[in-house]
Design a protein around this motif. Structure first.
Motif, short mmCIF file in Angstrom:
data_model
loop_
_atom_site.label_atom_id
_atom_site.label_comp_id
_atom_site.label_asym_id
_atom_site.label_seq_id
_atom_site.Cartn_x
_atom_site.Cartn_y
_atom_site.Cartn_z
N VAL A 263 11.23 -72.99 -15.87
CA VAL A 263 11.50 -72.67 -14.47
C VAL A 263 12.85 -71.96 -14.41
CG1 VAL A 263 11.95 -73.62 -12.18
CG2 VAL A 263 10.13 -74.59 -13.61
N ILE A 264 12.86 -70.75 -13.89
CA ILE A 264 14.07 -69.93 -13.88
C ILE A 264 14.41 -69.57 -12.44
CG2 ILE A 264 15.12 -67.78 -14.68
CD1 ILE A 264 12.96 -67.89 -16.97
N ALA A 265 15.51 -70.10 -11.94
CA ALA A 265 15.94 -69.81 -10.58
C ALA A 265 16.44 -68.38 -10.51
CB ALA A 265 17.04 -70.79 -10.16
N ASP A 266 15.99 -67.64 -9.51
CA ASP A 266 16.28 -66.21 -9.43
C ASP A 266 16.71 -65.84 -8.01
OD1 ASP A 266 16.37 -63.47 -9.57
OD2 ASP A 266 14.21 -63.19 -9.81
N GLY A 267 18.03 -65.65 -7.82
CA GLY A 267 18.55 -65.19 -6.53
C GLY A 267 19.30 -66.26 -5.77
N GLY A 268 20.31 -65.82 -5.03
CA GLY A 268 21.05 -66.74 -4.16
C GLY A 268 22.02 -67.65 -4.89
#
Length: 374
Positions: A263-268
């Motif tokens: 799971v790769i958090a992308d943005g913000g």
């Protein structure tokens, strides 16, 4: 979960952004030097859980190489200026000198013109070869719309990790005009790990995991330069989105007999505190745009923009000014000279993990969090 009544005709689930939560220390502490922030996806190991967003203001072949030597993963936008222009430096210099007003029709029009140049397959090959020659992991990104056209060129160039990234990506795209990309068949036929996204919730993420993706990007319209929420009314608060997709990962592991999808958090995530909380919510790694665009070496020259800013029909992103904070090494590892969480990002992550008593990233996903009113 209990829905909240917005009005008599509509109910909604409450969702939380990273600013809405806080981490609570409630066990032993450790020395920051004894904490591991190593991350591995498929056969590729990294000393940090940092992936650079495939954006022209963030990544060039040179900065991808520099980030690789610092222990992260640089992803080159294979639909950006580096594959459209023989001399992208001149174009980047022009973009940096455009009017400084945010939401400028003239600036948007010029960006659209500069990105109308056709993508050249030979430039894709040349840029990826430059990164490979430096001895770091090679990663490139295409949108779903361009993947069928250029993926053979990308694979032939020797890419190690392939990223399919759009504002939102689904395992099932319905189209009356063209044959949509069959992600499951496509990923099955490739010999390299594929990271795909963005996904904004449990169900779409679960469907993407079932395609065979090695990693799923989480996020929709949350970046510093994105105006997707204003233009389309669509937004996914990151804390809830990461948690939902982490739950999909857990359930998919049971369903598949133990296959783990990252799971790769992308943005913000513009500050170190955002990165810490993203991992606490269940992310294995983070994809950073604005945070790395602040480095002296960033090709945006202090400006930051994404693909949404030059969309030919419905632009929904701004070119924003960011203050440079120092060399890329200082942004990631310090020493920091700023108190606002924009430098020594990995040092802050180590210290937070040490303060809460966790020794590696997987353990840290179990840290206690609370809703913290701002």
């Amino acid at each position: 979960m209990t829905d909240i009544e917005i009005g008599r005709g509509k109910r909604a689930r409450r969702a939380y952004g990273l600013d809405d939560i806080a981490i609570i220390p409630n066990r032993r502490t450790r020395d920051p030097e004894g904490v591991s922030i190593n991350w591995q996806i498929d056969a590729y190991q990294f000393e940090t859980p940092v992936i650079a967003a495939p954006m022209d203001s963030v990544m060039s072949p040179a900065t991808a190489i520099a980030l690789g030597h610092l222990g992260g993963l640089g992803v080159l936008d294979l639909e950006g200026l580096w594959t459209r222009h023989e001399d992208p430096e001149a174009v980047l210099a022009e973009i940096s000198e455009l009017g400084s007003t945010v939401d400028s029709p003239q600036t948007t029009a010029r960006l659209q013109e500069l990105y109308q140049a056709p993508i050249q397959a030979e430039l894709i090959t040349a840029r990826l070869a430059e990164i490979r020659a430096a001895g770091v992991t090679v990663a490139g990104a295409l949108t779903p719309q361009r993947t069928q056209e250029f993926y053979k060129t990308v694979l032939a160039a020797g890419v190690d990790i392939f990223v399919i990234r759009g504002t939102t990506v689904s395992a099932e795209h319905v189209s009356k005009n063209q044959e949509p990309l069959n992600l499951k068949q496509f990923i099955y036929e490739l010999d390299v790990p594929v990271i795909v996204g963005g996904a904004a919730g449990y169900t779409p993420a679960l469907h993407l995991m079932r395609t065979g993706a090695a990693g799923v990007l989480v996020g929709f319209g949350g970046g510093a330069s994105s105006t997707t929420r204003r233009a389309l009314g669509i937004h996914s608060p990151m804390a809830s989105a990461i948690s939902d997709v982490a739950a999909a990962r857990r359930d998919y592991m049971d369903e598949s007999g133990g296959r783990y999808v990252h799971v790769i958090a992308d943005g913000g995530m513009g500050t170190s505190g955002d990165i810490v909380k993203a991992i606490a919510m269940g992310a294995d790694a983070v994809m950073l745009g604005a945070a790395l665009a602040r480095a002296n070496e960033a090709p945006g020259r202090g400006w930051h923009w994404g693909a949404e800013a030059h969309h030919p029909e419905l632009p929904r992103g701004d070119r924003v000014r960011l203050d440079s904070v120092g060399p890329l090494s200082e942004v990631l590892f310090g020493p920091a000279h700023h108190t606002n969480g924009t430098s020594n990002l990995m040092g802050a992550l180590r210290r937070s993990m040490a303060t809460t008593g966790y020794s590696d990233l997987k353990e840290f996903q179990r840290v206690e969090v609370v809703i913290s009113p701002r």
